[in-house]
Design a protein around this motif. Structure first.
Motif, PDB file in Angstrom:
ATOM      1  N   THR A  85      46.487  25.549  40.737  1.00  0.00           N
ATOM      2  CA  THR A  85      46.165  25.846  39.331  1.00  0.00           C
ATOM      3  C   THR A  85      44.664  26.040  39.228  1.00  0.00           C
ATOM      4  OG1 THR A  85      48.030  24.474  38.644  1.00  0.00           O
ATOM      5  CG2 THR A  85      46.372  24.994  36.982  1.00  0.00           C
ATOM      6  N   GLU A  86      44.224  27.133  38.596  1.00  0.00           N
ATOM      7  CA  GLU A  86      42.845  27.584  38.741  1.00  0.00           C
ATOM      8  C   GLU A  86      41.789  26.570  38.328  1.00  0.00           C
ATOM      9  OE1 GLU A  86      41.683  30.534  35.378  1.00  0.00           O
ATOM     10  OE2 GLU A  86      43.713  31.074  35.989  1.00  0.00           O
ATOM     11  N   GLU A  87      42.039  25.779  37.253  1.00  0.00           N
ATOM     12  CA  GLU A  87      41.016  24.809  36.830  1.00  0.00           C
ATOM     13  C   GLU A  87      40.781  23.715  37.874  1.00  0.00           C
ATOM     14  OE1 GLU A  87      42.828  26.361  32.984  1.00  0.00           O
ATOM     15  OE2 GLU A  87      43.539  25.743  34.967  1.00  0.00           O
ATOM     16  N   TYR A  88      41.765  23.516  38.755  1.00  0.00           N
ATOM     17  CA  TYR A  88      41.694  22.429  39.736  1.00  0.00           C
ATOM     18  C   TYR A  88      41.512  22.954  41.156  1.00  0.00           C
ATOM     19  CZ  TYR A  88      43.537  19.922  35.725  1.00  0.00           C
ATOM     20  OH  TYR A  88      43.702  19.396  34.475  1.00  0.00           O
ATOM     21  N   LEU A  89      41.346  24.282  41.306  1.00  0.00           N
ATOM     22  CA  LEU A  89      41.203  24.884  42.629  1.00  0.00           C
ATOM     23  C   LEU A  89      39.807  24.676  43.200  1.00  0.00           C
ATOM     24  CD1 LEU A  89      42.956  28.375  42.495  1.00  0.00           C
ATOM     25  CD2 LEU A  89      43.591  26.417  43.917  1.00  0.00           C
ATOM     26  N   HIS A  90      39.760  24.490  44.523  1.00  0.00           N
ATOM     27  CA  HIS A  90      38.475  24.487  45.226  1.00  0.00           C
ATOM     28  C   HIS A  90      37.808  25.846  45.011  1.00  0.00           C
ATOM     29  CE1 HIS A  90      35.631  24.618  48.576  1.00  0.00           C
ATOM     30  NE2 HIS A  90      35.708  23.288  48.597  1.00  0.00           N
ATOM     31  N   PRO A  91      36.482  25.924  44.818  1.00  0.00           N
ATOM     32  CA  PRO A  91      35.813  27.198  44.529  1.00  0.00           C
ATOM     33  C   PRO A  91      36.113  28.304  45.541  1.00  0.00           C
ATOM     34  CG  PRO A  91      34.319  25.382  44.149  1.00  0.00           C
ATOM     35  CD  PRO A  91      35.549  24.788  44.747  1.00  0.00           C
ATOM     36  N   ASP A  92      36.234  27.963  46.838  1.00  0.00           N
ATOM     37  CA  ASP A  92      36.543  29.000  47.822  1.00  0.00           C
ATOM     38  C   ASP A  92      37.911  29.609  47.562  1.00  0.00           C
ATOM     39  OD1 ASP A  92      34.117  28.584  48.993  1.00  0.00           O
ATOM     40  OD2 ASP A  92      34.881  27.312  50.617  1.00  0.00           O
ATOM     41  N   MET A  93      38.874  28.781  47.199  1.00  0.00           N
ATOM     42  CA  MET A  93      40.212  29.278  46.881  1.00  0.00           C
ATOM     43  C   MET A  93      40.186  30.017  45.541  1.00  0.00           C
ATOM     44  SD  MET A  93      42.460  25.977  48.084  1.00  0.00           S
ATOM     45  CE  MET A  93      44.033  26.813  47.904  1.00  0.00           C
ATOM     46  N   TYR A  94      39.386  29.520  44.609  1.00  0.00           N
ATOM     47  CA  TYR A  94      39.268  30.143  43.287  1.00  0.00           C
ATOM     48  C   TYR A  94      38.739  31.568  43.422  1.00  0.00           C
ATOM     49  CZ  TYR A  94      38.012  30.493  38.299  1.00  0.00           C
ATOM     50  OH  TYR A  94      37.923  30.879  36.990  1.00  0.00           O
ATOM     51  N   GLU A  95      37.760  31.742  44.318  1.00  0.00           N
ATOM     52  CA  GLU A  95      37.136  33.060  44.482  1.00  0.00           C
ATOM     53  C   GLU A  95      38.174  34.107  44.883  1.00  0.00           C
ATOM     54  OE1 GLU A  95      33.357  35.023  46.914  1.00  0.00           O
ATOM     55  OE2 GLU A  95      34.348  33.209  47.677  1.00  0.00           O
ATOM     56  N   VAL A 153      41.640  33.777  42.005  1.00  0.00           N
ATOM     57  CA  VAL A 153      41.417  34.073  40.589  1.00  0.00           C
ATOM     58  C   VAL A 153      40.533  35.305  40.419  1.00  0.00           C
ATOM     59  CG1 VAL A 153      40.561  33.165  38.406  1.00  0.00           C
ATOM     60  CG2 VAL A 153      41.693  31.634  40.023  1.00  0.00           C
ATOM     61  N   LEU A 154      39.425  35.351  41.157  1.00  0.00           N
ATOM     62  CA  LEU A 154      38.516  36.485  41.029  1.00  0.00           C
ATOM     63  C   LEU A 154      38.949  37.682  41.863  1.00  0.00           C
ATOM     64  CD1 LEU A 154      35.058  34.628  41.092  1.00  0.00           C
ATOM     65  CD2 LEU A 154      36.500  35.208  39.134  1.00  0.00           C
ATOM     66  N   ARG A 155      39.948  37.473  42.750  1.00  0.00           N
ATOM     67  CA  ARG A 155      40.503  38.546  43.574  1.00  0.00           C
ATOM     68  C   ARG A 155      39.439  39.193  44.473  1.00  0.00           C
ATOM     69  NH1 ARG A 155      45.780  37.311  43.074  1.00  0.00           N
ATOM     70  NH2 ARG A 155      46.368  37.161  40.868  1.00  0.00           N
ATOM     71  N   ILE A 191      33.148  23.602  32.415  1.00  0.00           N
ATOM     72  CA  ILE A 191      33.592  24.322  31.223  1.00  0.00           C
ATOM     73  C   ILE A 191      32.584  25.418  30.871  1.00  0.00           C
ATOM     74  CG2 ILE A 191      34.254  24.119  28.803  1.00  0.00           C
ATOM     75  CD1 ILE A 191      34.844  21.177  29.288  1.00  0.00           C
ATOM     76  N   PRO A 192      32.938  26.694  31.126  1.00  0.00           N
ATOM     77  CA  PRO A 192      32.080  27.797  30.671  1.00  0.00           C
ATOM     78  C   PRO A 192      32.283  28.041  29.187  1.00  0.00           C
ATOM     79  CG  PRO A 192      34.017  28.649  31.797  1.00  0.00           C
ATOM     80  CD  PRO A 192      34.105  27.146  31.891  1.00  0.00           C
ATOM     81  N   PHE A 193      31.364  28.768  28.573  1.00  0.00           N
ATOM     82  CA  PHE A 193      31.509  29.099  27.160  1.00  0.00           C
ATOM     83  C   PHE A 193      32.771  29.942  26.983  1.00  0.00           C
ATOM     84  CE2 PHE A 193      30.860  31.910  23.517  1.00  0.00           C
ATOM     85  CZ  PHE A 193      30.529  30.985  22.536  1.00  0.00           C
ATOM     86  N   GLY A 194      33.608  29.559  26.046  1.00  0.00           N
ATOM     87  CA  GLY A 194      34.866  30.252  25.823  1.00  0.00           C
ATOM     88  C   GLY A 194      36.034  29.672  26.583  1.00  0.00           C
ATOM     89  N   GLY A 195      35.762  28.775  27.552  1.00  0.00           N
ATOM     90  CA  GLY A 195      36.841  28.146  28.289  1.00  0.00           C
ATOM     91  C   GLY A 195      37.034  28.716  29.677  1.00  0.00           C
ATOM     92  N   ASN A 240      36.447  32.905  30.776  1.00  0.00           N
ATOM     93  CA  ASN A 240      35.154  33.244  31.372  1.00  0.00           C
ATOM     94  C   ASN A 240      35.165  32.810  32.834  1.00  0.00           C
ATOM     95  OD1 ASN A 240      32.492  33.984  31.715  1.00  0.00           O
ATOM     96  ND2 ASN A 240      31.799  33.025  29.816  1.00  0.00           N
ATOM     97  N   LYS A 241      35.933  33.534  33.631  1.00  0.00           N
ATOM     98  CA  LYS A 241      36.191  33.138  35.009  1.00  0.00           C
ATOM     99  C   LYS A 241      34.953  33.268  35.902  1.00  0.00           C
ATOM    100  CE  LYS A 241      41.004  34.611  34.462  1.00  0.00           C
ATOM    101  NZ  LYS A 241      41.577  33.279  34.332  1.00  0.00           N
ATOM    102  N   GLU A 242      34.146  34.271  35.668  1.00  0.00           N
ATOM    103  CA  GLU A 242      32.950  34.448  36.491  1.00  0.00           C
ATOM    104  C   GLU A 242      31.988  33.281  36.317  1.00  0.00           C
ATOM    105  OE1 GLU A 242      32.149  36.553  38.735  1.00  0.00           O
ATOM    106  OE2 GLU A 242      33.735  38.067  38.556  1.00  0.00           O
ATOM    107  N   ILE A 243      31.776  32.849  35.062  1.00  0.00           N
ATOM    108  CA  ILE A 243      30.892  31.703  34.814  1.00  0.00           C
ATOM    109  C   ILE A 243      31.518  30.425  35.371  1.00  0.00           C
ATOM    110  CG2 ILE A 243      29.768  30.307  33.031  1.00  0.00           C
ATOM    111  CD1 ILE A 243      28.505  33.019  33.440  1.00  0.00           C
ATOM    112  N   MET A 244      32.823  30.330  35.287  1.00  0.00           N
ATOM    113  CA  MET A 244      33.518  29.177  35.871  1.00  0.00           C
ATOM    114  C   MET A 244      33.207  29.088  37.370  1.00  0.00           C
ATOM    115  SD  MET A 244      35.653  26.625  35.424  1.00  0.00           S
ATOM    116  CE  MET A 244      36.894  25.657  36.288  1.00  0.00           C
ATOM    117  N   TYR A 245      33.258  30.220  38.033  1.00  0.00           N
ATOM    118  CA  TYR A 245      32.963  30.220  39.473  1.00  0.00           C
ATOM    119  C   TYR A 245      31.493  29.879  39.722  1.00  0.00           C
ATOM    120  CZ  TYR A 245      32.494  31.943  44.256  1.00  0.00           C
ATOM    121  OH  TYR A 245      32.237  32.048  45.604  1.00  0.00           O
TER     122      TYR A 245
END
Length: 631
Positions: free
Chosen positions: A91-101, A104-106, A137-141, A145-150
């Motif tokens: 689940t993206e909010e709980y993913l390690h950043p390497d996996m998130y990249e 989620v960011l494809r 928490i990025p602005f907007g959630g 805002n997936k890029e800021i989350m990363y």
């Protein structure tokens, strides 16, 4: 597995009561269960890959305690500590950043992942459980805002455990501690934060492994908590130590939380002085609770509980009817209301602990007054009975010889010491009256605290708000409302807002203002107590010094009187052989009368010496009794 009837950890955190995180006891249950579950997985070479509150189920044990279970192993696979995998789950909010990249960011990348990705998910989950919100928490959630989350997760400085963007295109703000709204004590936070900081590390080389994670979390779970209320600071502390630790280690832990050095730490428990020997085991400390803590004394300035005003976290309803938005707003307001209720209880309990602790200090000081007064009056009684006899006037009529002059000076010194003891007795009596007056004030203040009804008023508002909230929860699932239902919904919004305003008003005016006033009064009383204790110490020293000096004076006087008695016996023997002396122009005592007087005086001085010696023994025993605490 058994049926878990109480939902998931996520449903627990979604409840308005836990909007700002779990209570400390419940959080420790979550930590214990998650650590035990993950330890079992690692012993069997399993990586979960989707750890989050929604996959941690809750059931209630036979004794009513919570039990949490790791579930949903659809993404799990066998993986040893040194193995890697490349597939992406979670689940993206709980993913390690390497996996998130990649997930989620494809973004194409050829990184392989190890078992420590579960540690990142555990860190986010534990932070969520402790605070009621996600750490990044990025602005907007996170979903908008997936890029800021990363960016937040990858640019996070070492040691930071949370990051947020407060406004659109605004800077990233980092947190190195848990928020002030968190329900965990500072004692537990100091143990937990280093763990979060070291498992929420992007670089796998810097991130802890499971062995260190299990070691550090087990260290927390094996500790016992000792509740310490700093009377001078008016703050309750939770001190986590191991049962096998020494008192010295406990005192150092108290020092870290209160800044009170071990040599200045003095304790009361349930009204009794506690003498803590630094070298013995902490197991000898009495069992404490939040309502029955050790009371710590120091000379610090009262600062009281630091907290965030719940009114700052209250969202506003939108004017139009929006069922989902109204539900979310009601949930946020209700969460702030429960936070106000919790704080109101803490503030009221703090006032009770302040007054109860001062009452115990009054009892200790009164006992010190009684002991010192008993010694002073006993000494004074013996001195007065000896100096008040007719023998003192007989000395004046004796022949003018040097020894009698010295004896008269010594007796004069005894009279002076008797006057000092008399003044000390009067001083102690006045102190007792002052302490009694202060004790009566404490009784009145405690009665006012017990009669306080602010908690009941806040709870009443919450019950009514909760009823409306449940109606909003049902309504949000519907496609729309009819005209009449919509009017009722608008009325409910107005009533909900009115109840929230009333709740916060009671909190501010009945709880916060009274608490702040009690802190001011408490500070004044503590200064009085501190001055009184120092004064009693000086008076006690004066009484002890008078007794010691009186004993020395009496010994010197007894020696002189014995010498005079011996001399008179010799003079009497010589006088029997010599011719009778000429008649003196002024009458003088006969040798026989003088001898009898000296013998009586010597016996009286010996009795006085015995009494003074007894008093000194009493004083020595009192000196071995622990002194009243520094306040």
């Amino acid at each position: 597995m058994e049926y878990c009837s109480s939902g998931s950890l996520l449903s627990v955190l979604e409840s308005p009561e836990n909007a700002f995180g779990l209570p400390e006891d419940e959080f420790l249950v979550v930590l214990r269960c998650v650590v035990a579950g993950m330890n079992h997985l690692r012993e069997n070479g399993i990586v979960h890959r989707d750890i989050k509150p929604g996959n941690i189920m809750r059931l209630v044990g036979e004794e009513g305690q919570s039990i949490y279970k790791l579930t949903d192993f659809g993404a799990a696979r066998e993986l040893d500590d040194d193995e890697k995998f490349v597939s992406v789950y979670g689940t993206e909010e709980y993913l390690h950043p390497d996996m998130y990249e990649r997930a989620v960011l494809r973004k194409p990348q050829q990184k392989a992942f190890g078992v420590t990705v579960d540690l990142w998910s555990i860190g986010v989950t534990l932070y969520h459980a402790a605070t009621g919100s996600l750490p990044f928490i990025p602005f907007g959630g996170p979903r908008r805002n997936k890029e800021i989350m990363y960016r937040i997760t990858t640019e996070k400085p070492a040691g930071a455990i949370a990051g947020a963007q407060r406004r659109e295109n605004g800077p990233l703000e980092w947190s190195y501690t848990l928020p002030i709204t968190c329900q965990l004590s500072l004692g537990l936070q100091s143990q937990l934060v280093p763990i979060l900081a070291n498992i929420l590390e992007v670089e796998q080389a810097k991130c802890w492994g499971f062995d260190q994670f299990f070691a550090e979390t087990s260290d927390i779970l094996q500790r016992v908590v000792i509740h310490v209320f700093s009377l001078s600071q008016a703050v309750l502390h939770h001190v986590y130590i191991h049962a096998h630790n020494t008192i010295a280690i406990f005192q150092e832990a108290v020092h870290k939380q209160t800044s009170v050095a071990p040599r200045h730490q003095e304790y009361l428990f349930e009204g009794h002085l506690c003498v803590l020997e630094p070298s013995i085991s902490a197991q000898h400390i009495a069992h404490t609770t939040a309502s029955s803590p050790l009371t710590l004394f120091s000379t610090a300035i009262p600062k009281g509980l630091a907290f965030r005003d719940p009114a700052l976290d209250v969202p506003k309803f939108v004017p139009k009817v929006d069922l989902q938005a109204d539900y979310n707003t009601a949930k946020g307001v209700l969460g702030a209301g429960y936070q106000a209720l919790r704080l109101a209880r803490v503030l009221l309990d703090g006032q009770e602990l302040m007054l109860r602790g001062l009452h115990w200090v009054m009892e200790v000081l009164q006992a010190t007054c009684r002991r010192t007064l008993e010694v002073a009056r006993t000494s004074l009684l013996y001195l007065s009975s000896s100096l008040g006899t007719e023998r003192s006037s007989s000395v004046a009529g004796m022949p003018e010889i040097q020894e009698l002059k010295v004896a008269a000076e010594l007796r004069s010194r005894l009279r002076t010491l008797a006057e000092v003891l008399s003044r000390c007795s009067q001083n102690i009596t006045e102190t007792q009256e002052s302490l009694s007056s202060l004790s009566q004030e404490l009784v009145k203040s405690r009665d006012q605290v017990h009669e306080d009804r602010s908690i009941q008023q806040i709870q009443c508002c919450l019950d009514k708000m909760n009823f409306i909230y449940k109606q909003f929860k049902k309504s949000r699932m519907r496609p729309g409302l009819g005209y009449n239902e919509e009017q009722i919904h608008k009325l409910d919004k107005m009533n909900f807002s009115h109840l929230a305003k009333r709740l916060l008003q009671v909190f501010q005016e009945e709880c916060v203002q009274k608490y702040q006033a009690s802190l001011v009064t408490h500070g004044k009383r503590m200064r009085v107590v501190h001055e009184t204790r120092n004064h009693l110490r000086l008076v006690g020293c004066s009484v002890a010094a008078c007794n010691t000096e009186a004993q020395g004076v009496q010994e010197s006087l007894s020696k002189i009187l014995e010498e005079l008695s011996h001399q008179l016996l010799q003079d009497r023997a010589k006088g029997a052989q010599a011719s009778p002396p000429p008649i003196a122009p002024y009458p003088s005592p006969t040798p026989k009368d003088l001898l009898l007087h000296m013998q009586e005086l010597c016996e009286g001085m010996k009795l006085l010496a015995s009494d003074l010696l007894d008093n000194n023994r009493i004083i020595e025993r009192l000196n071995r009794v622990p002194a009243a605490p520094d306040v």
